[in-house]
Motif scaffolding. Structure first.
Motif, mmCIF file in Angstrom:
data_model
loop_
_atom_site.group_PDB
_atom_site.id
_atom_site.type_symbol
_atom_site.label_atom_id
_atom_site.label_comp_id
_atom_site.label_asym_id
_atom_site.label_seq_id
_atom_site.Cartn_x
_atom_site.Cartn_y
_atom_site.Cartn_z
ATOM 1 N N MET A 113 0.826 -1.207 0.000
ATOM 2 C CA MET A 113 0.000 0.000 0.000
ATOM 3 C C MET A 113 0.864 1.262 0.000
ATOM 4 O O MET A 113 0.575 2.220 -0.731
ATOM 5 N N VAL A 114 1.917 1.274 0.792
ATOM 6 C CA VAL A 114 2.793 2.449 0.813
ATOM 7 C C VAL A 114 3.449 2.650 -0.546
ATOM 8 O O VAL A 114 3.634 3.776 -1.009
ATOM 9 N N SER A 115 3.784 1.568 -1.229
ATOM 10 C CA SER A 115 4.412 1.700 -2.555
ATOM 11 C C SER A 115 3.480 2.386 -3.540
ATOM 12 O O SER A 115 3.918 3.181 -4.385
ATOM 13 N N HIS A 116 2.183 2.097 -3.443
ATOM 14 C CA HIS A 116 1.225 2.770 -4.324
ATOM 15 C C HIS A 116 1.051 4.233 -3.926
ATOM 16 O O HIS A 116 0.862 5.097 -4.791
ATOM 17 N N ILE A 117 1.108 4.511 -2.622
ATOM 18 C CA ILE A 117 0.961 5.893 -2.163
ATOM 19 C C ILE A 117 2.116 6.754 -2.674
ATOM 20 O O ILE A 117 1.911 7.845 -3.217
ATOM 21 N N ILE A 118 3.347 6.260 -2.529
ATOM 22 C CA ILE A 118 4.490 7.081 -2.952
ATOM 23 C C ILE A 118 4.609 7.116 -4.473
ATOM 24 O O ILE A 118 5.131 8.090 -5.027
ATOM 25 N N GLN A 119 4.121 6.090 -5.166
ATOM 26 C CA GLN A 119 4.078 6.157 -6.629
ATOM 27 C C GLN A 119 3.176 7.310 -7.060
ATOM 28 O O GLN A 119 3.475 8.036 -8.016
ATOM 29 N N SER A 120 2.078 7.496 -6.345
ATOM 30 C CA SER A 120 1.164 8.582 -6.660
ATOM 31 C C SER A 120 1.788 9.936 -6.333
ATOM 32 O O SER A 120 1.523 10.925 -7.021
ATOM 33 N N GLU A 121 2.617 9.988 -5.295
ATOM 34 C CA GLU A 121 3.127 11.269 -4.824
ATOM 35 C C GLU A 121 4.420 11.693 -5.511
ATOM 36 O O GLU A 121 4.583 12.879 -5.841
ATOM 37 N N ILE A 122 5.365 10.766 -5.729
ATOM 38 C CA ILE A 122 6.673 11.164 -6.289
ATOM 39 C C ILE A 122 6.924 10.595 -7.668
ATOM 40 O O ILE A 122 7.926 10.923 -8.298
ATOM 41 N N GLY A 123 6.060 9.695 -8.138
ATOM 42 C CA GLY A 123 6.225 9.167 -9.479
ATOM 43 C C GLY A 123 7.043 7.890 -9.516
ATOM 44 O O GLY A 123 7.145 7.159 -8.520
ATOM 45 N N ASP A 124 7.638 7.622 -10.675
ATOM 46 C CA ASP A 124 8.347 6.364 -10.898
ATOM 47 C C ASP A 124 9.550 6.210 -9.969
ATOM 48 O O ASP A 124 10.138 7.190 -9.505
ATOM 49 N N PHE A 125 9.910 4.976 -9.761
ATOM 50 C CA PHE A 125 10.958 4.609 -8.803
ATOM 51 C C PHE A 125 12.327 5.133 -9.244
ATOM 52 O O PHE A 125 12.744 4.956 -10.392
ATOM 53 N N GLU A 126 12.987 5.800 -8.305
ATOM 54 C CA GLU A 126 14.395 6.164 -8.448
ATOM 55 C C GLU A 126 14.984 5.982 -7.051
ATOM 56 O O GLU A 126 14.545 6.589 -6.081
ATOM 57 N N GLU A 127 15.953 5.092 -6.927
ATOM 58 C CA GLU A 127 16.347 4.551 -5.624
ATOM 59 C C GLU A 127 16.679 5.627 -4.598
ATOM 60 O O GLU A 127 16.129 5.626 -3.480
ATOM 61 N N SER A 128 17.530 6.557 -4.933
ATOM 62 C CA SER A 128 17.941 7.545 -3.939
ATOM 63 C C SER A 128 16.778 8.448 -3.538
ATOM 64 O O SER A 128 16.586 8.776 -2.366
ATOM 65 N N GLN A 129 15.979 8.842 -4.529
ATOM 66 C CA GLN A 129 14.823 9.692 -4.229
ATOM 67 C C GLN A 129 13.806 8.960 -3.366
ATOM 68 O O GLN A 129 13.273 9.519 -2.411
ATOM 69 N N CYS A 130 13.559 7.700 -3.692
ATOM 70 C CA CYS A 130 12.579 6.916 -2.939
ATOM 71 C C CYS A 130 13.035 6.728 -1.495
ATOM 72 O O CYS A 130 12.255 6.901 -0.556
ATOM 73 N N ARG A 131 14.305 6.376 -1.309
ATOM 74 C CA ARG A 131 14.801 6.145 0.054
ATOM 75 C C ARG A 131 14.745 7.444 0.864
ATOM 76 O O ARG A 131 14.334 7.448 2.030
ATOM 77 N N SER A 132 15.160 8.538 0.253
ATOM 78 C CA SER A 132 15.126 9.818 0.951
ATOM 79 C C SER A 132 13.699 10.199 1.335
ATOM 80 O O SER A 132 13.448 10.696 2.441
ATOM 81 N N HIS A 133 12.768 9.950 0.419
ATOM 82 C CA HIS A 133 11.367 10.286 0.689
ATOM 83 C C HIS A 133 10.818 9.467 1.850
ATOM 84 O O HIS A 133 10.094 9.998 2.712
ATOM 85 N N LEU A 134 11.151 8.187 1.896
ATOM 86 C CA LEU A 134 10.668 7.329 2.980
ATOM 87 C C LEU A 134 11.318 7.683 4.311
ATOM 88 O O LEU A 134 10.701 7.517 5.377
ATOM 89 N N LEU A 135 12.541 8.158 4.275
ATOM 90 C CA LEU A 135 13.195 8.550 5.523
ATOM 91 C C LEU A 135 12.599 9.837 6.083
ATOM 92 O O LEU A 135 12.596 10.041 7.314
ATOM 93 N N LYS A 145 11.536 -3.373 1.587
ATOM 94 C CA LYS A 145 10.401 -4.059 0.963
ATOM 95 C C LYS A 145 9.514 -3.058 0.234
ATOM 96 O O LYS A 145 9.013 -3.342 -0.869
ATOM 97 N N ILE A 146 9.300 -1.868 0.811
ATOM 98 C CA ILE A 146 8.501 -0.841 0.133
ATOM 99 C C ILE A 146 9.165 -0.442 -1.177
ATOM 100 O O ILE A 146 8.505 -0.320 -2.222
ATOM 101 N N MET A 147 10.490 -0.257 -1.156
ATOM 102 C CA MET A 147 11.198 0.127 -2.370
ATOM 103 C C MET A 147 11.133 -0.971 -3.422
ATOM 104 O O MET A 147 11.040 -0.679 -4.628
#
Length: 991
Positions: A162-184, A198-200
């Motif tokens: 569920m969190v993966s779908h939420i952040i896909q909606s908010e920040i767009g396609d996966f980019e490792e550094s951006q995704c990790r920073s956003h989750l932190l 697991k979310i990433m």
């Protein structure tokens, strides 16, 4: 140090949906205005939205809760607002819902210091019942809140997905550094840190997913969870065991911790009541169960009981009733019990209203900005509300939530239609910048595309309005009186008008041959078959049309020839040309070869399949391509019908009678030769069309399989009645649901082989109107039709197919793909358990598919909640018609001349017969066709009326004959024929 320029406020939803300023469209019915603001002192109400922004509304203290709620929905342009409510903490520190009937001053003791929360109140069991993208987005925000605060509990896999779908909606396609920073930097679930990897991992699989698709997938995961939509109310049983009570669309639930231990379905509950601290559930007597008929639960206080009782009453009314319950009459002397009742539209009324509004709904272009995160505003925005004679309107400062606008049908601009690509997911650059008026406020002009890139619904094509072409009135009457009045003339004119349409249809096939013939993916066998079949036919019918046009021009008196009567007949033209058509009979026999070659080539080449799909999405291809390929076979039947009418009209001594009878003999011979091939090809064509509409089915097109009926039924499951699309064949029943993604296709949930099946009515058994049960060897289903007539049609066809399968050896009924067999849809079991398989199965719906036509008959049946049979399709083919009609709206004055084509249960509208593609269409399933009454003040001859719910259209023909013909063909699409039912029972299921 100079301060930086202030950043624009992130009004989450509005930027997310790319909407303009809010237009103040309310949830009221079209044409109705919001209630006027009551007099009295105004008070400022603070409302916290689902994205944590706060809005301020000025409203009279004497206003009811409904006025404030309508204002909030109006501010968001929210059409399906009935799923939501406003909750607040009362003076007893309990969270309660704002009552729509009571004045606000009686509910809020300190309005200035009370914050109302806009939240989801009614959670439907199936998120596909939410028809608006904005509604699904708001539900996604609610799920995000519930997951974050720990109210929606689940295992780690579900939470990460569920969190993966939420952040896909908010920040767009996966980019490792951006995704990790956003989750932190952002916490979405309790104890998120150990789950970041697991979310990433899940987020990396969502590449290409739009925010709308992310919302849909989030709801897909959430609805399978046991605590989805559950709001706990603490209680104890008689033994003092701590429990919780909750209410769901299906009934009252009992939980221990976060585990359901009992459920009382609405059909089993006779009465809900409370007495002091005791909450009472009185059950209907059931000899098969040993439990007592009245269950008692102890809650914290009388107010706790009343709060839970109220939400139970509202849930029952919203999900179970067809319409809002009427208020009870006030007692004269004394009152007994609570006067509380549900106020608002039921779910059925909401769904019907939104579907009806498909005609008026104008989607905005979705300009998604993935880098925008929904965050609270630094300070609330203030919305001023002024009392006006016409009602009230919200200030448009700070746009957000704007998505759909409701326009009156007559206000849609016809001039725009040519500039809008109806069948393209890419809108024109100029869309959305001009403004019309809606209820006295600005609105966007018409756009015929969907914000999520899907093809427009079959119900959203706007009819041309009065400005679309020149109005005609009495001058047309004068012009018409100059023409012949003989019935034979109008029969011949029908030949002319339908031949024009037929030649245009042949040009569609020849243009298809030109479009794909140059591509190397097209095999030579297909090129040669199409070229050798349709080029001679097109050349022949072009010459035939010229002769008919010349004869009608002479017949109408445009020269002196009509004085002698030499040209007031058509039989000789038809006889000569039908004799010329006989050498081309071999080409007509090749129609089946063209269908087979095309299907074979598309299976062998993905590229060719894509070319065919792209061609079908063009505006010129207004019905499926395979329908055009079979047109020459159907045209012979039309010639036969026209000649039969002429022979019936003429006396035997008439000069044209002999030629007409000879031509009828020739065409009857050709029709008889091709009849067997036509029946097989119609069934083959329908199977090919259904194959494109379905996802998750293998080997649909096999020898021996016959299509019988398709349509909408409500399937009863543990979560209540859910709309499903059913497909009946001579060996199996498939049931599906409509996907909300860009493909517009239906995903198969399961199959029921007819071998060994029994069927019975079960309305009394389940307490559901028009319900019947399908009892298979391995599975049983309880379904409900929309009406008694629909139930009878389904039961007759299914029973006939069951009887046939007993005596015939049909095809294999194993149609489902392996993935659907392995991951069986969990909605089909009454008790659902969350599992890893269920969670990963949701990813299968993310597979990228190309756009698919959204205007096929399957989609119309889905929107209109009805069904059609193969017999209906065959009758519709026989009853094609085209010609000029005058069209008038219910509230307009002038008549507008249009070229109208009736085919495939729909009316297609053109400005003239020379247009290459229709500007609008109107599916007729569900409509009724009648003659206007005296009270409607239609003082014209030959007028018929089309009516569906609030939609009323008048059409005017030029003669008694054409009036009768239009009434006849439209009734074939709108009125179930008894003779068709008899044919269905005899022909569709041969013994």
């Amino acid at each position: 140090m100079a301060e930086p320029d202030p950043q624009p406020m992130a009004s989450g939803t509005g930027q997310r949906l790319g909407a303009p300023d809010t237009l103040g469209i309310s949830t009221l019915d079209p044409g109705h205005k919001p209630p006027a603001m009551p007099p009295g002192r105004h008070v400022t109400i603070r409302v916290r939205m689902l994205d944590d922004t706060e809005e301020l509304f000025d409203i009279s203290q004497k206003s009811t809760g409904k006025v404030l709620f309508d204002l909030v929905c109006s501010h968001m342009n929210l059409i399906e607002g009935d799923y939501f409510g406003l909750e607040f903490q009362n003076h007893q520190k309990m969270m309660v819902w704002l009552d729509h009937i009571k004045p606000i001053i009686k509910q809020l003791r300190r309005p200035k210091h009370t914050i109302l929360r806009f939240a989801v109140k009614f959670f439907p069991p199936d998120h596909a019942q939410l028809l608006e993208e904005l509604t699904r987005y708001l539900f996604a925000l609610q799920i995000k809140q519930d997951v974050s605060c720990g109210r929606l509990t689940c295992n780690d896999t579900s939470a990460a997905l569920m969190v993966s779908h939420i952040i896909q909606s908010e920040i767009g396609d996966f980019e490792e550094s951006q995704c990790r920073s956003h989750l932190l930097n952002n916490n979405y679930i309790p104890e998120q840190m150990p789950m970041i990897d697991k979310i990433m991992e899940f987020h990396s699989k969502n590449i290409g997913q739009t925010p709308a698709e992310s919302d849909f997938q989030l709801l897909e995961v959430a609805r399978r969870l046991e605590m989805y939509g559950i709001r706990l109310h603490p209680a104890k049983d008689r033994e003092g065991t701590r429990l919780s009570l909750s209410v769901a669309p299906t009934g009252v639930l009992v939980l221990k911790g976060h585990t359901k231990i009992n459920a009382f379905n609405w059909s089993k509950v006779r009465k809900l009541s409370f007495k002091r601290k005791r909450f009472l559930i009185k059950l209907r007597p059931d000899l098969n169960n040993s439990y007592q008929d009245t269950l008692e639960f102890l809650m914290g206080s009388r107010d706790c009981c009343k709060v839970f009782w109220k939400i139970c009453v509202e849930y029952h009314a919203f999900f179970r009733l067809f319409e809002e319950p009427k208020p009870k009459p006030k007692p004269v002397l004394f009152t007994r019990g609570s006067a509380f009742r549900f106020s608002g539209r039921t779910q059925k009324q909401v769904i019907d209203y939104v579907r009806e509004s498909e005609f008026k709904k104008i989607p905005f272009e979705s300009r998604v900005q993935h880098n925008i995160r929904l965050s609270p505003l630094p300070s609330p925005r203030h919305h001023e509300v002024s009392a006006e004679v016409s009602g009230f309107s919200a200030s448009t400062k700070g746009s957000h939530y704007g998505h759909y606008v409701v326009l009156p049908f007559t206000q849609q601009k016809a001039e725009m239609a040519p500039s809008v690509v109806l069948n393209s997911p890419h809108p024109s650059a100029s869309s959305g910048h001009s403004h019309g008026m809606v209820n006295g406020q600005k609105s966007l002009e018409l756009c015929s595309y969907s914000p999520d890139g899907r093809q427009p619904s079959p119900l959203t094509s706007p009819l041309l309005n009065d400005a679309g072409s020149v109005r005609t009135d009495d001058e047309d009457d004068v012009r018409r009186k100059r023409f012949p009045t003989d019935r034979a003339y109008f029969i011949a004119k029908e030949l002319l008008t339908t031949e024009r349409t037929y030649l245009k249809d042949l040009e569609v096939v020849t243009s298809f041959q030109s479009a794909v013939g140059q591509d190397e993916a097209t095999p030579d066998s297909l090129k040669n078959t199409v070229l050798s079949t349709f080029e001679p036919l097109h050349k022949f019918h072009a010459g035939f049309l010229r002769e008919v046009e010349q004869r009608l021009a002479l017949w109408e008196g445009r020269s002196n020839a009509h004085i002698k009567g030499d040209y007031q007949h058509i039989g000789d033209v038809m006889l000569n040309n039908l004799q010329g058509l006989k050498p081309l009979t071999a080409n007509l026999h090749k129609q089946s070869e063209v269908l087979l070659e095309l299907e074979k080539a598309c299976r062998a080449s993905r590229r060719l399949e894509g070319l065919c799909r792209d061609f079908e999405l063009q505006k010129v291809c207004y019905v499926p391509l395979n329908v055009f390929i079979l047109r020459p076979l159907h045209r012979l039947s039309h010639y036969k019908q026209i000649l039969e009418r002429l022979c019936k009209h003429y006396p035997a001594t008439h000069g044209d009678f002999r030629d007409c009878r000879a031509a009828l003999a020739d065409v009857s011979e050709m029709v008889e030769q091709l009849q067997g091939s036509l029946i097989k090809m119609e069934n083959f064509q329908k199977l090919l069309e259904l194959k494109k509409d379905l996802i998750g089915v293998d080997n649909l097109v096999v020898p021996g399989r016959e299509f019988i009926r398709l349509g909408c039924l409500s399937k009863l499951s543990g979560k209540g009645l859910q709309q499903r699309m059913f497909f009946l064949f001579n060996d199996v029943i498939l049931y599906t649901s409509r996907g909300m993604m860009g493909t517009n296709q239906f995903r198969v949930h399961g199959q029921l082989p007819l071998h060994g099946m029994t069927i019975r009515e079960s309305e009394d058994e389940w307490g559901v109107p028009h319900a019947f049960t399908l009892v298979g060897q391995q599975q049983s289903l309880v379904v409900a039709a929309s009406s008694l007539m629909e139930m009878e049609k389904w039961m007759d066809d299914i029973q006939g197919a069951i009887e046939t399968v007993k005596t015939s050896k049909g095809p294999s009924s194993d149609l489902l793909t392996c993935s659907l067999i392995d991951n069986k849809c969990p909605e089909d079991s009454l008790v659902e358990a969350e599992s890893e398989d269920d969670i990963t199965a949701s990813h299968t719906s993310l597979e990228r598919s190309s756009p698919h036509r959204g205007n096929t008959m399957v989609h119309v049946c889905w929107h209109r909640n009805t069904s059609v049979s193969m017999v209906d399709f065959s009758l519709a083919v026989e009853n094609q018609l085209s010609g000029n009609l005058l069209r008038k709206f219910k509230n307009s004055n002038g008549w507008q001349k249009l070229w109208v084509v009736f085919t495939n249960f729909s009316l297609f509208f053109y400005k003239s017969h020379q247009d290459d593609y229709p500007l609008a269409s109107l599916p007729l399933l569900g409509y009724s066709v009648t003659v206007p009454s005296e009270s409607e003040n239609i003082h014209k001859e030959y007028v018929f009326k089309l009516h569906f719910k609030s939609h009323v259209y008048y059409f005017r023909s030029e003669s008694e004959y054409t009036f009768e013909r239009w009434m006849e063909v439209i009734r074939s699409a709108t009125v179930p024929s008894i003779s068709a039912r008899v044919r269905n029972g005899k022909e569709s299921h041969p013994h």
